[in-house]
Structures are given as C-alpha cells and as structure tokens.
Motif scaffolding. Structure first.
Motif, PDB file in Angstrom:
ATOM      1  N   MET A   1       0.796  -1.101  -0.120  1.00 21.02           N
ATOM      2  CA  MET A   1      -0.149   0.066  -0.109  1.00 21.02           C
ATOM      3  C   MET A   1       0.987   1.406  -0.165  1.00 21.02           C
ATOM      4  N   LYS A   2       0.887   2.294  -1.050  1.00 16.48           N
ATOM      5  CA  LYS A   2       1.660   3.070  -1.224  1.00 16.48           C
ATOM      6  C   LYS A   2       1.060   4.067  -0.087  1.00 16.48           C
ATOM      7  N   ARG A   3       2.348   5.112   0.352  1.00 17.94           N
ATOM      8  CA  ARG A   3       1.999   6.156   1.590  1.00 17.94           C
ATOM      9  C   ARG A   3       1.886   7.297   0.592  1.00 17.94           C
ATOM     10  N   LYS A   4       0.709   7.444   0.121  1.00 16.76           N
ATOM     11  CA  LYS A   4       0.349   8.868  -0.497  1.00 16.76           C
ATOM     12  C   LYS A   4       0.751   9.997   0.203  1.00 16.76           C
TER      13      LYS A   4
ATOM     14  N   ASN B   1       6.595   3.382  -1.180  1.00 19.94           N
ATOM     15  CA  ASN B   1       5.588   2.253  -1.833  1.00 19.94           C
ATOM     16  C   ASN B   1       5.101   1.285  -0.926  1.00 19.94           C
ATOM     17  N   GLY B   2       5.505   1.498   0.352  1.00 15.51           N
ATOM     18  CA  GLY B   2       5.008   0.518   1.468  1.00 15.51           C
ATOM     19  C   GLY B   2       5.569  -0.434   1.561  1.00 15.51           C
TER      20      GLY B   2
ATOM     21  N   GLU C   1      -0.490   4.156   9.615  1.00 15.61           N
ATOM     22  CA  GLU C   1      -0.829   2.595   9.522  1.00 15.61           C
ATOM     23  C   GLU C   1       0.066   1.872  10.365  1.00 15.61           C
TER      24      GLU C   1
END
Length: 76
Positions: free
Chosen positions: A1-4, A36-37, A63
């Motif tokens: 999960m990307k860290r937007k 990019n997580g 998260e």
C-alpha cells in the motif's frame, strides 16, 4: 500500500526521491521502498522524516500506529 501522504509532502516541497534520500542520509532505493509501503522505517528514520516534513510520525505513517485489539479468546 503506497504511502500517498509521504509522496504528497515530498511533491509539495518540490523534492525528488534522490533529494529526500540525500537530506535524510539514506538511500534513494530505501526512500522509494518506504513511499511504496514495501519497507517500514525505523524510529530514527521516522524522526528524520518528521524533521524534513515538519509533521509527526502518526501523520506520516498512520498505518504503523493503528491499534488492533484482538478480542478473540483461545479455548483450552
């Protein structure tokens, strides 16, 4: 999960991943993996991101600070 949120803050400051890496004293590959997580930063790296973006770790890495309480009991 990307860290937007990290990507957005970096773009707000008009920084490249290379510039962030140089400012934090870490590799560009590591910055990319964090954004990019794929990788989770250690506490020292989190503090560097906090200083660079002037935001706290809870906001930058929400998260990683979520509390999960497992209420399922194991029966003997």
């Amino acid at each position: 999960m990307k860290r937007k949120i990290l990507i957005d803050y970096r773009k707000e400051k008009n920084l490249t991943q290379k510039q962030v890496a140089d400012a934090l004293g870490i590799s560009e590959v590591y910055v990319r993996k964090i954004e990019n997580g794929v990788a989770h930063p250690g506490r020292t790296t989190m503090l560097k991101f906090e200083k660079l973006y002037q935001k706290n770790s809870n906001e930058l890495f929400p998260e990683l600070f979520q509390v999960y309480i497992d209420t399922k009991c194991i029966n003997d």
